[in-house]
Design an enzyme around this catalytic site. Structure first.
Site, mmCIF file in Angstrom:
data_model
loop_
_atom_site.group_PDB
_atom_site.id
_atom_site.type_symbol
_atom_site.label_atom_id
_atom_site.label_comp_id
_atom_site.label_asym_id
_atom_site.label_seq_id
_atom_site.Cartn_x
_atom_site.Cartn_y
_atom_site.Cartn_z
ATOM 1 N N HIS A 8 60.888 65.548 89.360
ATOM 2 C CA HIS A 8 62.297 65.923 89.180
ATOM 3 C C HIS A 8 62.414 67.162 88.285
ATOM 4 C CE1 HIS A 8 63.355 62.356 91.309
ATOM 5 N NE2 HIS A 8 62.921 61.544 90.347
ATOM 6 N N ASP A 29 61.017 59.961 97.128
ATOM 7 C CA ASP A 29 61.520 59.127 96.045
ATOM 8 C C ASP A 29 62.150 57.823 96.548
ATOM 9 O OD1 ASP A 29 62.298 58.173 93.597
ATOM 10 O OD2 ASP A 29 63.518 59.880 93.040
#
Length: 479
Positions: free
Chosen positions: A284, A335
Site C-alpha cells: 500500500h 489484496d
C-alpha cells in the site's frame, strides 16, 4: 521439455512477434525462444496475443468471501468498519474450509492471468488461539501446528498457481494495546515463538512441495500489530534471503498512532531497526512522506500497490508516480479480491496517477506489464515471467478482437483488455486455463459459490444464540 506455441507474442525487446515457440525445462523456466516457426506436435497452443503472466504480490484469500457484501453499506463506512466484517469471516475458517475456499480463489486468479501469488497469511491457529494439533480436537484432520498453512499450499497445488506463503507475525491489537479476542488465532504470543514456528513451517513445506511451486516468506502484519521490541527481535533473527512483506501506512490513523507512540513514521520505525532493505515489500504505502519515499526507494524495497482494493476501501491514492521517479520497483496485488483481474489492476494504476496529478501517460504498456510480471515476481523472490531464457514460462494470452479489445493497438491491450478476454494461461509451460475455465477444476464460479456457502453455514453456526458471535445477525453484515 515442454513447448508453448503462441499465435502472437509480446517479446520484451522486439514488441509483437508472430508464430513464437518457447521451450521450457522441467522447472518451468524458458530455455529457448524461436519466432516465426510452426507449432510442433504436443505443443500448448495459445490463441491471440501472449504476454508475460502476472504475479500477484498481495493476497488474503479468505477476503474473497466478502465480495459483494460490504460495498453498499448505509453511511459508506471506512476501512475500519470493513475490518469488523473481515474479522467475522476469519473467525469461521477451519483448515478444510480454507483449503476449499483458497482452491477456488486461486483458480479464479489463474483463469484471469495470475500465475503466482504472495499469500499474506495470518490465520494460524484455532479461534481461541490454541495451535492446531493440540487439545481435544487435535484428531480432526488438522495436520498439526501448520494445518492452515498446509491447507493453503495444497490449494495452490490443486489450482496450479505458484505460491509464496508469507507467514505473518501478528502480536498486538495496536500500539500499547493487547490483542482482542477475535485476533487471538493470528498470534504466536511472542516474536521468538513466531520465528520458531516459521522455521518449522519452512521445513514442513519443503518436504511436501517443490521450491519452484511453493516457497515460504515472512511478513510483519503492520507496525501497529508488532511492538517495537519485537521488530528488533525479528530484525536480528529473521533468516537471510527470505522475502519480508509489511502493510505500511495504509491509513492516516496508523501514521498518527505510530508518531504518538514512537516519534516517527512507520517507514522510519522499520528503518530504525534495519528492516528497510531490498528484500522488503511495502504493501500500500498510501500515506507516506517524501522522506519515506526516498528511504524505501534508496533501500531497493518493492512497493506493492493494490489499486482496486485501495479504491474500494476508500484508502486514498498512493504516490505511485513519485515512487517510480525515485527508482522504486512497483508491483501489483489484489489484496481483498474485490477484483481479481491483472488487466484492471494495471489500468487502475495508470488511472489513479491521472486522477492524482491531472495528467495522462505515467505508465506506458511496457512498464505496466513489467510491474505486473517482473515486479510481482521480485516481491516474491522468484524468477519473473517472460520470453527470455531463465525467465518463467508463464503466459496469459488475450483475444484482440473482442467487444472490449477490437480496434486496439496490440501493444496497448493493457489499456483495454480484461480477464474476460483471456484465451489461455500457461504456468511453467503447462496449459492451466483456457477461455475462463481451469484445466482441471473447470469454472471457478461454482467452486467459489460452494465454498462461500459452506463458510456462511459455519459462520451462522457460530452466530447461534449463546455463541461468541451471536450479536451479529448475519455472518458478514456490517453495522
Amino acid at each position: 521439455m515442454s513447448g508453448v506455441w503462441c499465435e502472437h507474442a509480446w517479446l520484451e525487446a522486439e514488441g509483437i512477434a508472430d508464430a513464437v515457440r518457447i521451450e521450457a525445462d522441467a522447472d518451468g523456466l524458458v530455455v529457448g525462444v524461436l519466432p516465426g516457426v510452426p507449432a510442433r506436435e504436443g505443443d500448448v497452443v495459445l490463441r491471440g496475443v501472449a504476454f508475460p503472466a502476472a504475479a500477484n504480490a498481495h493476497s488474503h484469500a479468505f477476503h474473497r468471501a466478502l465480495r459483494g457484501r460490504t460495498h453498499g453499506t448505509v453511511g459508506g463506512g471506512t476501512f475500519w468498519t470493513w475490518r469488523e466484517t473481515m474479522y467475522r469471516a476469519a473467525d469461521a475458517l477451519t483448515p478444510a474450509l480454507y483449503e476449499e475456499l483458497a482452491t477456488a480463489v486461486y483458480a479464479e486468479m489463474v483463469v484471469a492471468g495470475w500465475t503466482s501469488v504472495a499469500e499474506f497469511h495470518y490465520v494460524h491457529h484455532r479461534p481461541d488461539g490454541t495451535p492446531y494439533g493440540q487439545g481435544a480436537d487435535s484428531h480432526d484432520h488438522d495436520d498439526g501446528p501448520h494445518a492452515m498453512e498446509l491447507a493453503l499450499a495444497r490449494a495452490a497445488a490443486r489450482a496450479g498457481i505458484r505460491l509464496t506463503l508469507l507467514d505473518t507475525c501478528y502480536l498486538a491489537g495496536g500500539f500499547g494495546t493487547p490483542l482482542e479476542a477475535r485476533q487471538r488465532r493470528f498470534s504466536d504470543g511472542t516474536a521468538e515463538r513466531w520465528l520458531a514456528r516459521l522455521g518449522s513451517l519452512r521445513t514442513a513445506i519443503s518436504s511436501h512441495h517443490p521450491a519452484h511451486r511453493v516457497t515460504v516468506g515472512a511478513a510483519i502484519h503492520s507496525v501497529r500489530a508488532v511492538p517495537e521490541e519485537d521488530l528488533a527481535v525479528i530484525a536480528r533473527h529473521l533468516p537471510p534471503g527470505l522475502p519480508l512483506h509489511v502493510h505500511l501506512s495504509e491509513q492516516p490513523a496508523e501514521n498518527e498512532d505510530c508518531l504518538r507512540a514512537t516519534g516517527c513514521t512507520p517507514t522510519a520505525l522499520l528503518h530504525r531497526h534495519g528492516l528497510v532493505t531490498d528484500r522488503l515489500s511495502a504493501v500500500h504505502a498510501t500515506h507516506v512522506t517524501e522522506r519515506d519515499i526516498a528511504t524505501l526507494a534508496d533501500a531497493g524495497a518493492v512497493i506493492v500497490l493494490c489499486p482496486t482494493t485501495e479504491a474500494d476501501l476508500a484508502d486514498g491514492l498512493g504516490p505511485a508516480g513519485d515512487f517510480h521517479e525515485a527508482g522504486a520497483q512497483l508491483a501489483l496485488g489484489t489484496d481483498q479480491h474485490a477484483v481479481v483481474d491483472p488487466w484492471l489492476e494495471m489500468r487502475a494504476l495508470e488511472h489513479g496517477e491521472r486522477l492524482r496529478t491531472g495528467r495522462r501517460g505515467h505508465f506506458d504498456p511496457e512498464r505496466l506489464h513489467g510491474i505486473a510480471s517482473l515486479g510481482g515476481a521480485r516481491s516474491q523472490g522468484r524468477p519473473g515471467a517472460g520470453f527470455s531464457p531463465g525467465l518463467a514460462a508463464d503466459y496469459m494470452a488475450v483475444d484482440p478482437h473482442t467487444a472490449r479489445t477490437a480496434g486496439s493497438s496490440w501493444e496497448q491491450l493493457a489499456y483495454t483488455a480484461t480477464a474476460q478476454d483471456v484465451t489461455g494461461v500457461v504456468v511453467g509451460g503447462v496449459l492451466t486455463a483456457r477461455d475462463g475455465l481451469h484445466a482441471t477444476l473447470g469454472d471457478p464460479g461454482p467452486l467459489l459459490a460452494a465454498a462461500i456457502g459452506r463458510l456462511d453455514a459455519a459462520a451462522n453456526a457460530r452466530n447461534e444464540p449463546g455463541s461468541p458471535a451471536a450479536r451479529y445477525t448475519q455472518p458478514w453484515e456490517r453495522h
